[in-house]
Design a protein around this motif. Sequence first.
Motif: not given
Length: 141
Positions: A75-76, A85, A88, A91-92
Motif C-alpha cells: 500500500n505504501k 498510498f 489513501p 494509511k495504517n
Amino acid sequence: MQKKILKTDIHFDFTLLGISSGLPDFQLAWNINQQLNIHLKKVDDHRIEFQNNQFLQTSMLQYSTEHVTIKLIKNKVEVSESFAFVIPEAKNIDYFLLIQDDTGDLEILNVKNTLSKIKNVILVQEMDIQRLKSIDNLILN
C-alpha cells in the motif's frame, strides 16, 4: 451546462484483508507462504495511472490456481522524499491481501487468524470494500 453524475453499484468478487507489518514484502510473502501453504511469487508491479499522466507503481506478489487467486499488494509507496498510498484512506495498512476464491472453500476467519500469528504482523483486518473510495486502485487492468 448541468452536470450529471452516474452512480453505479459495483460488485467486487474478492475479499480484501489489510495487513500492518514492518516486514519487507518478500519476507512477509515468505511467511504467508509458510503459514497458508501457498506460493506467492513476484509478478509485474501493480501500476495505477491517474488522469494527469501521473502514475503510482507498487510491489505485487501473486499465487494462482484454477479457482483461487491471492495477491499481496504493497500500500505504501515511496515517491521522491514522501509516501503515496494505493488506498489513501487506509494509511495504517502496509499491505493488502486480495483473495478471489471461486470455490468458497477458503475461510477468511481462519486466514486472518493464521496471518495474525506471523511474527511482526501487527494487525490483520477484513476491509469493507464498499466503504473504500479508492478501491478502483486495486482493480488490475
